[in-house]
Design an enzyme around this catalytic site. Sequence first.
Site, mmCIF file in Angstrom:
data_model
loop_
_atom_site.group_PDB
_atom_site.id
_atom_site.type_symbol
_atom_site.label_atom_id
_atom_site.label_comp_id
_atom_site.label_asym_id
_atom_site.label_seq_id
_atom_site.Cartn_x
_atom_site.Cartn_y
_atom_site.Cartn_z
ATOM 1 N NE ARG A 103 -3.405 2.822 0.600
ATOM 2 C CZ ARG A 103 -4.480 3.099 1.319
ATOM 3 N NH1 ARG A 103 -5.065 2.161 2.028
ATOM 4 N NH2 ARG A 103 -4.985 4.315 1.337
ATOM 5 N NE ARG A 112 -7.135 2.862 -1.727
ATOM 6 C CZ ARG A 112 -7.822 3.833 -1.178
ATOM 7 N NH1 ARG A 112 -8.508 3.611 -0.111
ATOM 8 N NH2 ARG A 112 -7.843 5.026 -1.657
ATOM 9 C CG ASP A 115 -8.659 1.260 2.045
ATOM 10 O OD1 ASP A 115 -7.899 1.808 2.864
ATOM 11 O OD2 ASP A 115 -9.813 1.657 1.818
ATOM 12 C CG ASP A 117 -10.996 2.366 5.396
ATOM 13 O OD1 ASP A 117 -9.862 2.855 5.497
ATOM 14 O OD2 ASP A 117 -11.727 2.539 4.393
#
Length: 175
Positions: A103, A112, A115, A117
């Site tokens: 990343r 990307r 990811d 989150d």
Amino acid sequence: MSVRLAHGIDAAPRPAPVHAVVALGANLGSRHETLAAAVDELRRLTLTTDVRVSASIETVAVTLRGEDADAPRYLNAVAVLETRLSPGELLASLHRIEARHGRVRRERWGDRTLDLDLITYGDERIDRDDLVVPHPRAHEREFVLAPWLDVDPNAEIPGRGRVADLLEKLRGGVR
């Protein structure tokens, strides 16, 4: 000196596990393999147990300009887990996993390899420069809500409501 001060204000392990939700996405490289490896790393995180993962879904890329059908498609999933890691330590762990998978943070909402989150951390509400939970846009993202509902039909976003209701509203349903 207290353990909390010795570890840093947000680094001390929690005395009891906290239910956390992590969204996973990838639109570059070997997406299936990357998500599988990231899930394996989540399962190996210290002080973290009971990692459950949704089925993955494929979605169109969302950029700052909106949906981009010409960009590589995303593979998305959601993991729910129990952790004693502090929210800051969990976020740092997610960033380390992303980095191990190549990343690079060049542009906001860009393509990307991975990811991760942090969507929710228990029912806590955190608003700092480096961390905001619940994730400020999770309630308006089908690629978060649909897989989350798959793995946890009773899920709720603190301050927003039930994931099932949010997803129905997003899809144009009325309750």
